[in-house]
Design a protein around this motif. Structure first.
Motif, PDB file in Angstrom:
ATOM      1  N   MET A  52       0.929  -1.230  -0.140  1.00  0.00           N
ATOM      2  CA  MET A  52       0.184   0.086  -0.003  1.00  0.00           C
ATOM      3  C   MET A  52       0.877   1.203  -0.088  1.00  0.00           C
ATOM      4  N   LYS A  53       1.945   1.272   0.573  1.00  0.00           N
ATOM      5  CA  LYS A  53       3.138   2.345   0.598  1.00  0.00           C
ATOM      6  C   LYS A  53       3.477   2.646  -0.564  1.00  0.00           C
ATOM      7  N   GLN A  54       3.480   2.021  -1.473  1.00  0.00           N
ATOM      8  CA  GLN A  54       4.272   2.188  -2.860  1.00  0.00           C
ATOM      9  C   GLN A  54       3.699   3.288  -3.657  1.00  0.00           C
ATOM     10  N   ASP A  55       4.354   3.904  -4.355  1.00  0.00           N
ATOM     11  CA  ASP A  55       3.849   4.952  -5.030  1.00  0.00           C
ATOM     12  C   ASP A  55       3.429   4.546  -6.400  1.00  0.00           C
ATOM     13  N   TRP A  56       3.710   3.430  -6.823  1.00  0.00           N
ATOM     14  CA  TRP A  56       3.165   2.742  -8.104  1.00  0.00           C
ATOM     15  C   TRP A  56       1.909   1.755  -7.746  1.00  0.00           C
ATOM     16  N   VAL A  57       1.325   1.997  -6.646  1.00  0.00           N
ATOM     17  CA  VAL A  57       0.376   0.965  -6.261  1.00  0.00           C
ATOM     18  C   VAL A  57      -0.877   1.909  -6.117  1.00  0.00           C
ATOM     19  N   VAL A  58      -1.966   1.626  -6.807  1.00  0.00           N
ATOM     20  CA  VAL A  58      -3.316   2.389  -6.830  1.00  0.00           C
ATOM     21  C   VAL A  58      -4.286   1.540  -6.228  1.00  0.00           C
TER      22      VAL A  58
END
Length: 521
Positions: free
Chosen positions: A398-404
């Motif tokens: 959830m914290k990854q900027d490429w995960v929506v």
């Protein structure tokens, strides 16, 4: 200084001149006093927003303009955001039916656009359903993907056979036809039959057609657990498809599914980060639940036994020459998912089994869980919620900027009714795993960019007016595993293509959605 009549007249003339110089704007809807998150910035503001027809025509300080609007919404104390874009749904099953085409389970979450045709399954052909949706109307916007399974079934059927070069060429021609009809790309469900029978090279051959059309490749990985090639190898396969076909890869509902792969999120993230640095465009979506949802046969039955379809599976499970091996592999698949107590039947034609775990069913039938699977499957289509994820992995992805944010919304699982409000209420407001602007940006503009949806996902002049307004104190999910059919609450307004779809938390009855079509490169 004492003012005389001359000074007063000069002052009044300036006031009149300034008032006359204000730009006049005629709008259908004016939103004022809200806390505005535009979908891109991490800093909110209190700008006013004006809508005319289907576009946003003004975003800014309204002190220097004169806006006349047919309807003004006072959003004091509320959050104003672009409408959420859901990249992974099965909403096409609702949109095709005039009775459910309002798409309220999604709309009441703040979703204004849904992506359809995920997991390799789509309604085929694309054009037929575009026309159908347009004819009876739809409540939200819809983005179509063409399912890999539909292309396979049209050429070689649902069987474990290797296509010939001529059949591959025929599949490529069908893919091009669907992309010409406006599909945004292709989806695969390499975990599911018949996609599971397909080689990587066969997928790449079709993905190259999508690449030529500036489309996207959306995939349910071949293995999210340890069923076949394993989670890590499946992520590498997806990246290899993107690398060789030269197109963006979007991994649907990224997760570490089952006890064998818990805590592998660090390894997966590292692999994806390295690919992104290399230039492969890799992104993912995630739903904020610890239970996945799928059909019972997909969850635990051996893929080889499904060749030819579910009827073939049930036939093999009844034959002495196959049943021992089928039960052995089914038992192992149940173990991977945490055991029979972790599989909850959420949809079944026979109420005897509905709402029970596989363990409870096996005790009721007085047979082992791996054997109990098959009499349950004989009742028809059966869906399960599978409690098989670890909190640490959920937070890590959830914290990854490429995960929506994506719902994978389907009947029987609470995510269909609650994904976006749940993510806000639980992971933003209660647990502070991510902050509010990260949640909003990862539910709006980032998803629009990933799927190359033009002029949506931001509150920006000239963009389509897909706008939601929600109460930060009450926006939350109500659906759970005992009752997965409860609407979320706290959405005050939803504007879709410039028209009110939700007004003061009530559905207006207007079907303001559109089928969006991919622009040709």
């Amino acid at each position: 200084m004492k003012l005389n009549n001359k000074h007063i007249c000069a002052f009044l003339a300036c006031v009149i001149l300034l008032s006359c110089s204000k730009e006049k704007i005629e709008a259908d809807i004016l939103i004022v006093n809200g806390t505005v998150y535009n979908g891109m910035s991490h800093i909110p503001n209190n700008q006013s927003i004006a809508v005319k027809d289907d576009k946003i025509i003004f975003v800014g300080d309204d002190k220097n303009v004169e806006i006349e609007a047919s309807k003004t919404i006072n959003a004091a104390g509320l959050i104003v955001s672009p409408g959420f874009i859901d990249p992974h749904t099965h909403a096409d099953r609702d949109l095709k039916d005039p009775e459910t085409s309002h798409n309220l389970p999604f709309m009441m979450q703040g979703i204004t656009t849904v992506v359809l045709g995920n997991d390799g399954d789509s309604f085929y052909p694309t054009k037929k359903y575009q026309e159908q949706y347009k004819q009876h109307g739809i409540g939200t916007n819809a983005v179509q993907l063409i399912g890999h399974h539909e292309i396979i079934n049209a050429v070689i059927g649902n069987s474990d056979i290797n296509p010939t070069p001529d059949q591959i060429a025929e599949m490529q021609a069908l893919m091009q036809k669907e992309l010409d009809a406006g599909a945004f790309g292709m989806s695969t469900g390499l975990y599911y039959a018949p996609g599971s029978y397909t080689s990587t090279d066969e997928v790449i051959a079709l993905a190259k057609i999508v690449s030529k059309n500036n489309g996207i490749y959306d995939t349910h990985l071949r293995d999210e657990s340890s069923n076949s090639i394993g989670l890590v190898a499946s992520v590498k396969e997806a990246i290899e498809i993107g690398r060789k076909a030269k197109l963006p890869i979007h991994i649907s509902h990224i997760k570490c599914l089952g006890v064998d792969v818990w805590h592998q999120s660090d390894s997966v993230i590292k692999i994806i980060e390295e690919a992104r640095k290399e230039g492969v465009e890799v992104t993912a979506n995630q739903y904020p639940y610890d239970a996945s949802g799928t059909s019972l046969n997909a969850a635990v039955a051996p893929r080889w036994a499904e060749s030819g379809g579910k009827d073939s599976l049930l036939y093999r499970a009844s034959q002495s020459k196959f049943k021992a091996q089928i039960f052995k592999e089914t038992k192992e698949n149940i173990r991977r998912r945490g055991g029979a107590s972790k599989l909850l039947v959420v949809k079944c034609n026979d109420s005897t089994y509905l709402g029970k775990t596989l363990l409870q069913i096996s005790e009721f039938l007085n047979i082992p869980p791996e054997e109990a699977v098959y009499p349950v499957l004989e009742t028809g289509y059966v869906r399960v919620a599978s409690f098989n994820m670890n909190t640490d992995d959920i937070h890590n992805f959830m914290k990854q900027d490429w995960v929506v944010t994506g719902s994978d919304g389907n009947t029987g699982h609470p995510r269909k009714y609650g994904t976006f409000p749940r993510k806000y209420h639980k992971y933003v407001k209660q647990e502070s795993i991510i902050d509010l602007p990260t949640f909003i940006n990862g539910s709006t503009s980032k998803t629009a960019r990933i799927f190359r949806i033009p002029k949506r996902g931001q509150l920006k002049e000239g963009y389509y007016a897909d706008i939601i307004i929600f109460n930060p104190e009450t926006f939350r999910d109500n659906a759970d595993y005992k009752d997965a059919f409860q609407f979320s609450e706290g959405l005050m307004y939803s504007i879709i293509n410039g028209k009110l779809s939700v007004n003061n938390s009530e559905f207006t009855g207007e079907l303001n959605g559109r089928v969006l079509k991919k622009d040709k490169p």
